[in-house]
Design a protein around this motif. Structure first.
Motif, PDB file in Angstrom:
ATOM      1  N   MET A 122       0.815  -1.256  -0.032  1.00  7.31           N
ATOM      2  CA  MET A 122      -0.061   0.036  -0.079  1.00  7.31           C
ATOM      3  C   MET A 122       0.805   1.158   0.028  1.00  7.31           C
ATOM      4  SD  MET A 122      -2.975  -1.225  -0.142  1.00  7.31           S
ATOM      5  CE  MET A 122      -4.067  -2.658   0.472  1.00  7.31           C
ATOM      6  N   ASN A 123       0.874   1.950  -1.067  1.00  5.50           N
ATOM      7  CA  ASN A 123       1.489   3.275  -1.357  1.00  5.50           C
ATOM      8  C   ASN A 123       0.916   4.421  -1.001  1.00  5.50           C
ATOM      9  OD1 ASN A 123       4.333   1.814  -2.472  1.00  5.50           O
ATOM     10  ND2 ASN A 123       2.517   0.961  -3.713  1.00  5.50           N
ATOM     11  N   GLU A 124       0.971   5.054   0.002  1.00  5.37           N
ATOM     12  CA  GLU A 124       0.240   6.711   0.188  1.00  5.37           C
ATOM     13  C   GLU A 124       0.850   7.534  -0.787  1.00  5.37           C
ATOM     14  OE1 GLU A 124       0.852   7.780   4.438  1.00  5.37           O
ATOM     15  OE2 GLU A 124      -0.327   6.089   4.941  1.00  5.37           O
ATOM     16  N   ILE A 125      -0.144   8.137  -1.362  1.00  2.31           N
ATOM     17  CA  ILE A 125       0.165   9.352  -2.181  1.00  2.31           C
ATOM     18  C   ILE A 125       0.096  10.478  -1.591  1.00  2.31           C
ATOM     19  CG2 ILE A 125      -0.254  10.367  -4.604  1.00  2.31           C
ATOM     20  CD1 ILE A 125       0.854   7.422  -4.527  1.00  2.31           C
ATOM     21  N   PRO A 126       1.059  11.537  -1.307  1.00  2.16           N
ATOM     22  CA  PRO A 126       0.754  12.525  -0.542  1.00  2.16           C
ATOM     23  C   PRO A 126       0.288  13.714  -1.304  1.00  2.16           C
ATOM     24  CG  PRO A 126       3.176  12.101  -1.002  1.00  2.16           C
ATOM     25  CD  PRO A 126       2.291  10.963  -1.513  1.00  2.16           C
ATOM     26  N   ALA A 127      -0.270  14.686  -0.642  1.00  2.00           N
ATOM     27  CA  ALA A 127      -0.398  16.068  -1.339  1.00  2.00           C
ATOM     28  C   ALA A 127       1.119  16.765  -1.615  1.00  2.00           C
ATOM     29  CB  ALA A 127      -1.241  17.083  -0.527  1.00  2.00           C
ATOM     30  N   PRO A 128       1.467  17.385  -2.781  1.00  4.74           N
ATOM     31  CA  PRO A 128       2.596  18.072  -3.026  1.00  4.74           C
ATOM     32  C   PRO A 128       2.602  19.349  -2.399  1.00  4.74           C
ATOM     33  CG  PRO A 128       1.048  17.910  -5.096  1.00  4.74           C
ATOM     34  CD  PRO A 128       0.525  17.203  -3.977  1.00  4.74           C
ATOM     35  N   ALA A 129       1.652  19.999  -2.264  1.00  2.73           N
ATOM     36  CA  ALA A 129       1.688  21.231  -1.483  1.00  2.73           C
ATOM     37  C   ALA A 129       0.417  21.575  -0.748  1.00  2.73           C
ATOM     38  CB  ALA A 129       1.828  22.235  -2.659  1.00  2.73           C
TER      39      ALA A 129
END
Length: 154
Positions: A122-129
């Motif tokens: 499971m790969n979390e996709i973070p907010a870039p900003a």
């Protein structure tokens, strides 16, 4: 299964009306896809023994997108967050939990927007900003491609 059998199966798949085919026996897997016009790996094979019949998609894969998911053709503003890998997108941390984000939510840099499962990881996709979510461009359990737009943040 030898390479000749794989080539024959690929030919049969190519001639069929199926859009996707996947087979896995625990340690070996084989998958074909005709989706999105992107070049997908034709086969990943390591000593497979037999090929199972294709499995019908789960109800959640054929269900209509939720209200939070905006149309891919909409003109929402903001910077697109793209997928860094191929996998299955999950908008919730668990089936009984609420979504990570919804359209209109304010997010902070590094906040998890969604999860992409690839090879049981499971790969979390973070907010870039920091920003506001203006569009969610994937539905729950969509198979996403590398570089596919997932979420828009303004």
């Amino acid at each position: 299964m030898n390479i000749k059998e794989v080539e024959e199966l690929l030919h049969e798949f190519d001639q069929s009306s199926l859009r996707e085919f996947a087979w896995n026996n625990g340690s070996d897997q084989l998958s074909f896809s005709k989706n999105d016009g992107h070049a997908a790996p034709a086969a990943a094979v390591a000593n497979p023994v037999a090929v199972a019949a294709p499995v019908a998609p789960a109800a959640s894969e054929t269900a209509a997108p939720t209200e939070a998911v905006a149309s891919a053709n909409s003109s929402a503003e903001g910077e697109a967050v793209t997928s860094p890998l191929v996998g299955v997108a999950y908008l919730k941390p668990a089936p009984d939990k609420s979504e990570f984000v919804k359209v209109g939510d304010t997010v902070k840099k590094g906040q998890t927007l969604l999860i992409i499962e690839a090879m049981k990881v499971m790969n979390e996709i973070p907010a870039p900003a920091d920003g506001v979510v203006t569009e969610i461009m994937v539905s729950p359990e969509d198979v996403v491609e590398y570089g596919q737009e997932l979420v828009r943040i303004k």
